[in-house]
Design a protein around this motif. Sequence first.
Motif, PDB file in Angstrom:
ATOM      1  N   ASP A 299       0.822  -1.214   0.000  1.00 42.43           N
ATOM      2  CA  ASP A 299       0.000   0.000   0.000  1.00 42.43           C
ATOM      3  C   ASP A 299       0.856   1.265   0.000  1.00 42.43           C
ATOM      4  OD1 ASP A 299      -2.284  -1.506  -0.027  1.00 42.43           O
ATOM      5  OD2 ASP A 299      -2.813  -1.171   2.083  1.00 42.43           O
ATOM      6  N   SER A 300       2.000   1.227   0.683  1.00 42.13           N
ATOM      7  CA  SER A 300       2.895   2.394   0.711  1.00 42.13           C
ATOM      8  C   SER A 300       3.483   2.664  -0.669  1.00 42.13           C
ATOM      9  CB  SER A 300       4.014   2.178   1.739  1.00 42.13           C
ATOM     10  OG  SER A 300       3.491   2.069   3.048  1.00 42.13           O
ATOM     11  N   VAL A 301       3.879   1.583  -1.362  1.00 39.30           N
ATOM     12  CA  VAL A 301       4.404   1.733  -2.724  1.00 39.30           C
ATOM     13  C   VAL A 301       3.308   2.255  -3.643  1.00 39.30           C
ATOM     14  CG1 VAL A 301       5.339   0.515  -4.718  1.00 39.30           C
ATOM     15  CG2 VAL A 301       6.184  -0.033  -2.421  1.00 39.30           C
ATOM     16  N   LEU A 302       2.121   1.664  -3.567  1.00 40.13           N
ATOM     17  CA  LEU A 302       1.020   2.081  -4.438  1.00 40.13           C
ATOM     18  C   LEU A 302       0.561   3.499  -4.112  1.00 40.13           C
ATOM     19  CD1 LEU A 302      -1.119  -1.195  -4.554  1.00 40.13           C
ATOM     20  CD2 LEU A 302       0.559  -0.368  -6.222  1.00 40.13           C
ATOM     21  N   GLY A 303       0.682   3.887  -2.848  1.00 41.48           N
ATOM     22  CA  GLY A 303       0.347   5.265  -2.474  1.00 41.48           C
ATOM     23  C   GLY A 303       1.255   6.263  -3.156  1.00 41.48           C
ATOM     24  N   ALA A 304       2.566   5.929  -3.237  1.00 38.72           N
ATOM     25  CA  ALA A 304       3.514   6.814  -3.923  1.00 38.72           C
ATOM     26  C   ALA A 304       3.242   6.841  -5.426  1.00 38.72           C
ATOM     27  CB  ALA A 304       4.946   6.361  -3.650  1.00 38.72           C
ATOM     28  N   VAL A 305       2.763   5.704  -5.959  1.00 34.27           N
ATOM     29  CA  VAL A 305       2.385   5.669  -7.377  1.00 34.27           C
ATOM     30  C   VAL A 305       1.176   6.575  -7.611  1.00 34.27           C
ATOM     31  CG1 VAL A 305       1.503   4.199  -9.246  1.00 34.27           C
ATOM     32  CG2 VAL A 305       3.296   3.331  -7.708  1.00 34.27           C
TER      33      VAL A 305
ATOM     34  N   THR B 140       6.956   5.809 -10.392  1.00 33.23           N
ATOM     35  CA  THR B 140       6.469   4.995 -11.505  1.00 33.23           C
ATOM     36  C   THR B 140       7.259   3.694 -11.487  1.00 33.23           C
ATOM     37  OG1 THR B 140       5.975   6.958 -12.827  1.00 33.23           O
ATOM     38  CG2 THR B 140       6.135   4.855 -13.991  1.00 33.23           C
ATOM     39  N   PRO B 141       6.640   2.585 -11.093  1.00 37.84           N
ATOM     40  CA  PRO B 141       7.374   1.317 -10.963  1.00 37.84           C
ATOM     41  C   PRO B 141       7.966   0.847 -12.283  1.00 37.84           C
ATOM     42  CG  PRO B 141       5.231   1.193  -9.884  1.00 37.84           C
ATOM     43  CD  PRO B 141       5.226   2.448 -10.697  1.00 37.84           C
ATOM     44  N   ARG B 142       9.140   0.226 -12.181  1.00 42.23           N
ATOM     45  CA  ARG B 142       9.801  -0.374 -13.336  1.00 42.23           C
ATOM     46  C   ARG B 142      10.312  -1.752 -12.944  1.00 42.23           C
ATOM     47  NH1 ARG B 142      12.695   4.951 -14.020  1.00 42.23           N
ATOM     48  NH2 ARG B 142      14.602   3.913 -13.355  1.00 42.23           N
ATOM     49  N   ASP B 143      10.505  -2.601 -13.923  1.00 46.05           N
ATOM     50  CA  ASP B 143      11.122  -3.902 -13.654  1.00 46.05           C
ATOM     51  C   ASP B 143      12.497  -3.707 -13.031  1.00 46.05           C
ATOM     52  OD1 ASP B 143       9.127  -5.695 -14.580  1.00 46.05           O
ATOM     53  OD2 ASP B 143       9.700  -5.293 -16.662  1.00 46.05           O
ATOM     54  N   ARG B 144      12.825  -4.581 -12.090  1.00 45.93           N
ATOM     55  CA  ARG B 144      14.094  -4.606 -11.367  1.00 45.93           C
ATOM     56  C   ARG B 144      14.258  -3.433 -10.399  1.00 45.93           C
ATOM     57  NH1 ARG B 144      19.326  -7.474 -12.601  1.00 45.93           N
ATOM     58  NH2 ARG B 144      18.681  -8.290 -10.586  1.00 45.93           N
ATOM     59  N   ASP B 145      13.154  -2.764 -10.047  1.00 43.10           N
ATOM     60  CA  ASP B 145      13.189  -1.885  -8.885  1.00 43.10           C
ATOM     61  C   ASP B 145      13.384  -2.759  -7.648  1.00 43.10           C
ATOM     62  OD1 ASP B 145      12.663   0.207 -10.579  1.00 43.10           O
ATOM     63  OD2 ASP B 145      10.598   0.525  -9.903  1.00 43.10           O
TER      64      ASP B 145
ATOM     65  N   ALA C 212      12.179  -2.934  -3.559  1.00 40.06           N
ATOM     66  CA  ALA C 212      11.413  -2.439  -2.416  1.00 40.06           C
ATOM     67  C   ALA C 212      12.006  -3.057  -1.153  1.00 40.06           C
ATOM     68  CB  ALA C 212       9.943  -2.808  -2.552  1.00 40.06           C
ATOM     69  N   CYS C 213      12.381  -2.204  -0.204  1.00 35.77           N
ATOM     70  CA  CYS C 213      13.104  -2.670   0.977  1.00 35.77           C
ATOM     71  C   CYS C 213      12.397  -2.192   2.246  1.00 35.77           C
ATOM     72  CB  CYS C 213      14.532  -2.119   0.982  1.00 35.77           C
ATOM     73  SG  CYS C 213      15.376  -2.253  -0.616  1.00 35.77           S
ATOM     74  N   MET C 214      12.454  -2.999   3.289  1.00 32.38           N
ATOM     75  CA  MET C 214      11.873  -2.584   4.575  1.00 32.38           C
ATOM     76  C   MET C 214      12.869  -2.858   5.682  1.00 32.38           C
ATOM     77  SD  MET C 214       9.308  -5.780   4.629  1.00 32.38           S
ATOM     78  CE  MET C 214       9.870  -6.161   2.968  1.00 32.38           C
ATOM     79  N   THR C 215      12.916  -1.953   6.650  1.00 33.35           N
ATOM     80  CA  THR C 215      13.861  -2.124   7.747  1.00 33.35           C
ATOM     81  C   THR C 215      13.457  -3.305   8.626  1.00 33.35           C
ATOM     82  OG1 THR C 215      14.815  -1.098   9.719  1.00 33.35           O
ATOM     83  CG2 THR C 215      12.608  -0.428   9.128  1.00 33.35           C
ATOM     84  N   GLU C 216      14.451  -3.985   9.164  1.00 33.90           N
ATOM     85  CA  GLU C 216      14.199  -5.148  10.010  1.00 33.90           C
ATOM     86  C   GLU C 216      13.348  -4.790  11.221  1.00 33.90           C
ATOM     87  OE1 GLU C 216      15.453  -5.627  13.253  1.00 33.90           O
ATOM     88  OE2 GLU C 216      16.627  -3.790  13.326  1.00 33.90           O
TER      89      GLU C 216
ATOM     90  N   ARG D  76       2.562  -9.749  -4.575  1.00 35.26           N
ATOM     91  CA  ARG D  76       1.487  -8.746  -4.523  1.00 35.26           C
ATOM     92  C   ARG D  76       1.823  -7.539  -5.406  1.00 35.26           C
ATOM     93  NH1 ARG D  76      -1.220  -7.886   1.457  1.00 35.26           N
ATOM     94  NH2 ARG D  76      -1.368 -10.061   2.118  1.00 35.26           N
ATOM     95  N   LEU D  77       3.091  -7.118  -5.383  1.00 38.41           N
ATOM     96  CA  LEU D  77       3.479  -5.974  -6.210  1.00 38.41           C
ATOM     97  C   LEU D  77       3.366  -6.303  -7.686  1.00 38.41           C
ATOM     98  CD1 LEU D  77       6.553  -4.585  -4.222  1.00 38.41           C
ATOM     99  CD2 LEU D  77       4.381  -3.422  -4.596  1.00 38.41           C
ATOM    100  N   PHE D  78       3.699  -7.537  -8.061  1.00 38.57           N
ATOM    101  CA  PHE D  78       3.576  -7.928  -9.469  1.00 38.57           C
ATOM    102  C   PHE D  78       2.110  -7.897  -9.907  1.00 38.57           C
ATOM    103  CE2 PHE D  78       3.087 -11.028 -12.897  1.00 38.57           C
ATOM    104  CZ  PHE D  78       4.017 -10.537 -13.798  1.00 38.57           C
ATOM    105  N   LYS D  79       1.227  -8.392  -9.044  1.00 39.45           N
ATOM    106  CA  LYS D  79      -0.196  -8.399  -9.374  1.00 39.45           C
ATOM    107  C   LYS D  79      -0.750  -6.978  -9.515  1.00 39.45           C
ATOM    108  CE  LYS D  79      -1.102 -12.850  -7.158  1.00 39.45           C
ATOM    109  NZ  LYS D  79      -1.633 -13.523  -5.946  1.00 39.45           N
ATOM    110  N   GLU D  80      -0.235  -6.063  -8.696  1.00 40.83           N
ATOM    111  CA  GLU D  80      -0.754  -4.696  -8.698  1.00 40.83           C
ATOM    112  C   GLU D  80      -0.129  -3.825  -9.783  1.00 40.83           C
ATOM    113  OE1 GLU D  80      -3.183  -3.416  -7.030  1.00 40.83           O
ATOM    114  OE2 GLU D  80      -3.603  -5.016  -5.593  1.00 40.83           O
TER     115      GLU D  80
END
Length: 397
Positions: free
Chosen positions: A29-35, A41-46, A48-52, A267-271
Amino acid sequence: MSRMVGTVSMGLRAPIIREGDDLAKIVVDSVLGAVKTGELTPRDRDVACMTEAIVARAQGNYASVDDIAFDVREKLGGEDVGVIFPILSRNRFAICLRGIAKGAKKIYLMLSYPSDEVGNHLVDLDLLDEKGVNPYSDVLSLEKYRELFGYIKHPFTGVDYVEYYSELIKECGAEVEVIFANDPRAILKYTKNVLNCDIHTRARTKRLLKAAGAERVFGLDEILNAPVNGSGYNARYGLLGSNKSTEDKVKLFPRECQDLVEEIQDRLFKETGKHIEVMVYGDGAFKDPIGKIWELADPVVSPAYTKGLEGTPNELKLKYLADNNFAALSGEELRNAIKNEIQKKDGSLVGNMAAQGTTPRRLTDLIGSLCDLTSGSGDKGTPIVYIQGYFDNYTND
């Protein structure tokens, strides 16, 4: 005209994560919110990282000082314990030390010098030279240390960690004796029960201690490597990578989270229809030139990542090509020659002079370091980092 922007690392804001939250949904949702806002604008081989930290929070991977004390007592006997090679950190180790002290009657605290494992200095190297001390062989008592060096405070925190750790142990009801040495076997003069707290050298330390006659040897990775009275735990790393949560509770390094990164990728691929790599990151691995701290207090930079992040960079050094192979060229002719050389590269470039000077580190360590610097550890509120163009090169327009 060619694209002017190469690699971009951006912090994405997210809600405050609580135990039980659907972290996969929050990240997507955070990625899609920025979109949606047009900032991304998402691209292949981006990537997405989250802190531990948010992974462990969502897992509810916490333990109390009393949980630590119970495990230390069970494993090391509850009497004399040698605590060796801890890092000097109020956030990372002090609360663990409280639990350790509550699980013993006397702590023999052996500190490495002139610095801890991650570069926090107790003593300046020049001062060691001036006093004629050899840190590789000399074992110092607290009295000798004070006689030689006095009361030295950390340049950034203003804390005398020798005094701070000593007082903390006493406050928890244990006696304390402080020793300074770099050979782990020096502790065996005082006790045969040893808890080695080093991170990246822990296997060697355990091996040396056991060979030298230690009776009970456990690493910090073996404390809370299973639940204690329903506590959090980490089967692989125990207390390594833990952080202070409250005055009597630690947040542990996240447990197995490979399924999480793969779920987020799906999920990101589907969206978006884009193949986006996903990783969990902790501390980066880089050295501060002033404070000398090299940061990596976590056992690994990335505990989980998708398959596309395996491996190391396979890059040519542009300045080498410009100064050697194509020294006679300039302008568009030089640009086209270098592009052509990049397009021709095939297989591993290990040993190729034109690749010399490129960073010989794993992709996850490099990207994790970039993420750690991007998100910071304070109040930016960006525990998710989105990276674009990392796998681009000079030929990508």
